[in-house]
Design an enzyme around this catalytic site. Sequence first.
Site, PDB file in Angstrom:
ATOM      1  N   PHE A  37       0.932  -0.846   0.376  1.00  0.00           N
ATOM      2  CA  PHE A  37      -0.065  -0.033  -0.468  1.00  0.00           C
ATOM      3  C   PHE A  37       0.928   1.405  -0.635  1.00  0.00           C
ATOM      4  CE2 PHE A  37      -2.491   3.301   2.258  1.00  0.00           C
ATOM      5  CZ  PHE A  37      -4.026   2.864   1.685  1.00  0.00           C
ATOM      6  N   SER A  87       1.312   4.266   1.598  1.00  0.00           N
ATOM      7  CA  SER A  87       2.224   4.805   2.833  1.00  0.00           C
ATOM      8  C   SER A  87       2.732   3.960   3.463  1.00  0.00           C
ATOM      9  CB  SER A  87       0.592   4.953   3.782  1.00  0.00           C
ATOM     10  OG  SER A  87       0.011   3.902   4.126  1.00  0.00           O
ATOM     11  N   LYS A  88       3.003   2.515   2.587  1.00  0.00           N
ATOM     12  CA  LYS A  88       3.910   1.648   3.776  1.00  0.00           C
ATOM     13  C   LYS A  88       5.272   1.500   3.474  1.00  0.00           C
ATOM     14  CE  LYS A  88       0.599  -0.708   4.817  1.00  0.00           C
ATOM     15  NZ  LYS A  88      -0.355  -0.462   6.423  1.00  0.00           N
ATOM     16  N   PRO A  89       6.202   0.505   4.123  1.00  0.00           N
ATOM     17  CA  PRO A  89       7.073   1.097   4.275  1.00  0.00           C
ATOM     18  C   PRO A  89       8.182   0.978   3.245  1.00  0.00           C
ATOM     19  CG  PRO A  89       7.474   0.655   5.943  1.00  0.00           C
ATOM     20  CD  PRO A  89       6.010   0.221   5.563  1.00  0.00           C
TER      21      PRO A  89
END
Length: 362
Positions: free
Chosen positions: A181, A183-185
């Site tokens: 997704f 916004s994930k790292p």
Amino acid sequence: MEFIDLKAQYRHIQPAVDARIRAVLEHGQYILGPEVRELEERLAAYAGVKHCIGASSGTDTLLIALLALDIGPGDEVITSPFTFIATAEMIALAGAKPVFVDIDPRTYNLDPNRVEAAITPKTRAIMPVSLYGQCADFDAINAIAARHGLAVIEDGAQSFGATYKGCKSCALSTIGSTSFFPSKPLGGYGDGGALFTDDDHLAQRMRELRVHGQDRRYHHPRIGLNGRLDTLQAAVLLAKLDVFDDEVAARERLGARYSELLQGHVRTPVLAEGCSSVYAQYTIEVENREAVQTRLKEAGIPTAVHYPVPLHLQPAFAGLGGKTDDFPLAERAAARVLSLPMHPYLTEMEQRQVVEVLTATI
């Protein structure tokens, strides 16, 4: 100020991203194209496992993992009540029953000391969540699972890139799962996810399950789903993977600076011994959360709450009979946690601005 500044990241790697996308547009293999295989090979090497299977989201990966283990109606899976709903949602969607166990209040992850009491003859697996970017206590969880013949599925949607006693997240259990997704790292420009395992049989099953249970064209030994990772997302992720180590290091520096600046003012994240965090969220605890959020918003500082309602109190799981005070540590955290702006391109000046307003508000 951005909560997560994806535009700054894109500006940093724009030539590589554009070139990767352009290559896909040129060859036109949009479904399971060569970039998917390249990404899987690189991610498997990064995590230190034999197999990586790209998939359509970090939610679908959990369902694929459960189906690969033949978990379904009549089975139980132990997990945390303090996480995004996808974790328990996929257990329920597979037909099994989510069984919640309270958290360790220091790390917010599943408390291994409470797991064994929740095991019944119907228990088939444990699904710990590596929340906020730090891995759960896998030595203890795996030991319990081994004693009872259970599989362990790591929900590493927020922790890819973190380490646990020298090993990478998603290489710590029977099956590891992560999310891409945005916004994930390690995030794409849409939905995506991946599964990790050293088990050849499970890897083959998961590859089949992500493409309608198919082992060869138009031959379906099992029921699966459309769970493929798009080639375009793989292309974006390949470009981002080139700078991922630098971004993980930046997240660690930023997390450490936040903790230093906020020491003595609020409860800051606690790193368990032998663990690193990729700080998918930098999450503190405050007493007067609504007032703090309002003041920060007035100063142009965005915040978020991950997560305000524990899963046992969600209407979707009312049938499980959960009620207030069933999991007091998860409920207490849900009422107090607050996530601050965090991304690899956050500046020291921005961090100090956040801290200045926050400490003046508390």
